[in-house]
Design an enzyme around this catalytic site. Sequence first.
Site, PDB file in Angstrom:
ATOM      1  N   HIS A 274      41.782  27.980  40.136  1.00  0.00           N
ATOM      2  CA  HIS A 274      40.410  28.403  39.819  1.00  0.00           C
ATOM      3  C   HIS A 274      40.139  28.241  38.320  1.00  0.00           C
ATOM      4  CE1 HIS A 274      36.798  31.030  40.391  1.00  0.00           C
ATOM      5  NE2 HIS A 274      37.019  31.279  39.109  1.00  0.00           N
ATOM      6  N   GLU A 275      41.010  28.812  37.509  1.00  0.00           N
ATOM      7  CA  GLU A 275      40.796  28.739  36.054  1.00  0.00           C
ATOM      8  C   GLU A 275      40.913  27.291  35.559  1.00  0.00           C
ATOM      9  OE1 GLU A 275      39.426  31.181  34.755  1.00  0.00           O
ATOM     10  OE2 GLU A 275      39.942  32.688  36.261  1.00  0.00           O
ATOM     11  N   HIS A 278      37.634  25.610  35.957  1.00  0.00           N
ATOM     12  CA  HIS A 278      36.794  25.915  34.784  1.00  0.00           C
ATOM     13  C   HIS A 278      37.266  25.077  33.592  1.00  0.00           C
ATOM     14  CE1 HIS A 278      34.460  29.254  36.340  1.00  0.00           C
ATOM     15  NE2 HIS A 278      35.521  30.007  36.618  1.00  0.00           N
ATOM     16  N   GLU A 315      31.051  28.080  37.881  1.00  0.00           N
ATOM     17  CA  GLU A 315      31.783  28.616  39.024  1.00  0.00           C
ATOM     18  C   GLU A 315      31.925  27.566  40.136  1.00  0.00           C
ATOM     19  OE1 GLU A 315      33.243  31.297  38.424  1.00  0.00           O
ATOM     20  OE2 GLU A 315      33.923  32.071  40.352  1.00  0.00           O
TER      21      GLU A 315
HETATM   22 ZN    ZN Z   1      35.453  31.792  37.818  1.00  0.00          ZN
END
Ligand code: ZN
Length: 522
Positions: A274-275, A278, A315
């Site tokens: 997830h990170e 980003h 996101e």
């Molecule tokens: Zn996030």
Amino acid sequence: MAHSALKELCDLSRSAATLGSIGSLLSWDQETYMPPAAAAHRAEQQAMMAALVHERRTSPRIGDLIASCESDRSLTGDPASPTAAMVREFRREYDLATKLPGDLVAELARTGSQAQEVWKEARQKSDFAMFAPWLEKMMALARRKADCYGIPKGPDAKPGERYDALLNEYEPGMTARELDSIFTPLRQRLSAFIAQVAASTNKPSTAPLSVRIDASRQHVFGQFVIDAMGFDLKAGRLDVTTHPFCSGMAPGDTRLTTRYRDEKFTDALYGTMHEAGHGLYEQGLPKQGTLGTNGSAIPLFGTPLSESISLGIHESQSRMWENLVGRSRAFWEWALPHARRIMGDALAAFTAEDLFRAVNTAQPSFIRVEADEATYNMHVMVRFEIERALLSGDLQPRDVPAVWNRKYKDYLGVDVPDDRRGCLQDVHWSFGLIGYFPTYTLGNLYASQFWQTIQGQIGDIDRQIARGEFKDLKAWLNRNIHAHGRRYRAADLCKMVTGSPLSAEPFIAYLEGKVGSVYGIK
Ligand code: ZN
């Protein structure tokens, strides 16, 4: 010289951004390696940096330069041009930074920090009545804040509501009415799907998720995966924190953090992916690029053209890698042999199909941060509906628990046992963060809609993932999403890239296809 105002504006903005990046480095250090005894002086350092950045961002000179750029037709005459987008976003940032009077900013900080302390205690005691008067105070301040910003005109030019003014901080151009029109069909379809999942007798085994794997081995595996994704570890790092985050602090410097639990390796794996999603966005923004105007080249760092569009689009990048890639069957076909090689025998008994099924378990629950892909957006929609009604005054704070519990029953079919596991679970409202939650769901929806287009344009994307080849996917994201910085609004980018306005349909089709296959539905 024609564009000297723009040049000076960009120079001032770059110096503020450079100072800001020093503040980000201090924050990163505080969350990772700072010794505890340094906390008091670090707070001084942070306050000083924040004041310096604020002073630079709100200087009247910046206001004058923006005004002179706005009236220069050669910069703004074509609203689709990069310079017009720059000026438009400089204006938005400057307004956000200068429209709130000092006493309101101080009041928001003071009451917010008191409310947060009360919230902690109220949550611990599961006593909403204790928190209700503070929620009322924060809502009154949020209304004042919205009135200072002023209600932005929506794309349909119909009168908006206060909520839109607050949403504009996180998701420029989005309105509560538009969210409602996207969320309503989503809620109805999800409700029906969640009921089908609950009724299914073909439930996946979660055994692969509870094997024990040493944190140090998980760390090596996590680095292996993000390296394969294309995250540049020479221009970034992965470290450990209590609350994982990504900080794209400066050109060539993007920091990721994660946390490890020996008894559930998928928490760290998906948190890290997830990170890193980003992080790929931050690394893909044109922070080292320049914009040529009238013979002189303006460095992009510090200008809106090197920044992300919105929280929702940010996101979408993290959720795409975490869920659409990381929770796919193809991903586990590639990843499982490597997971065994790096993390040892704990996973020896399981097949890729076992992992795929286990990580797509769907189960209605009370807690948002623990929710799966099928139920997560329901948690967000409950919060959106309640905070919108609180802000407009249609709902009184004292009535929140009853409304909350009823919605959880209606949407997710669960009986909320107490306020601690109900309306007191999230910190956001205690410091007046209104309009933030919807961006989580927007991220999921944008991710699925982009994915549908990606599947059309990279025909063998699943086979590529099954071979651990992520180059084409990363290049697609770099080219279609990251490279534009904040040139387009999210809604326009979505139409440009996918050919259609944002809709819940691609997400629902994706979910029904994937989670439906796990549960033997259809
Ligand atoms: Zn996030």
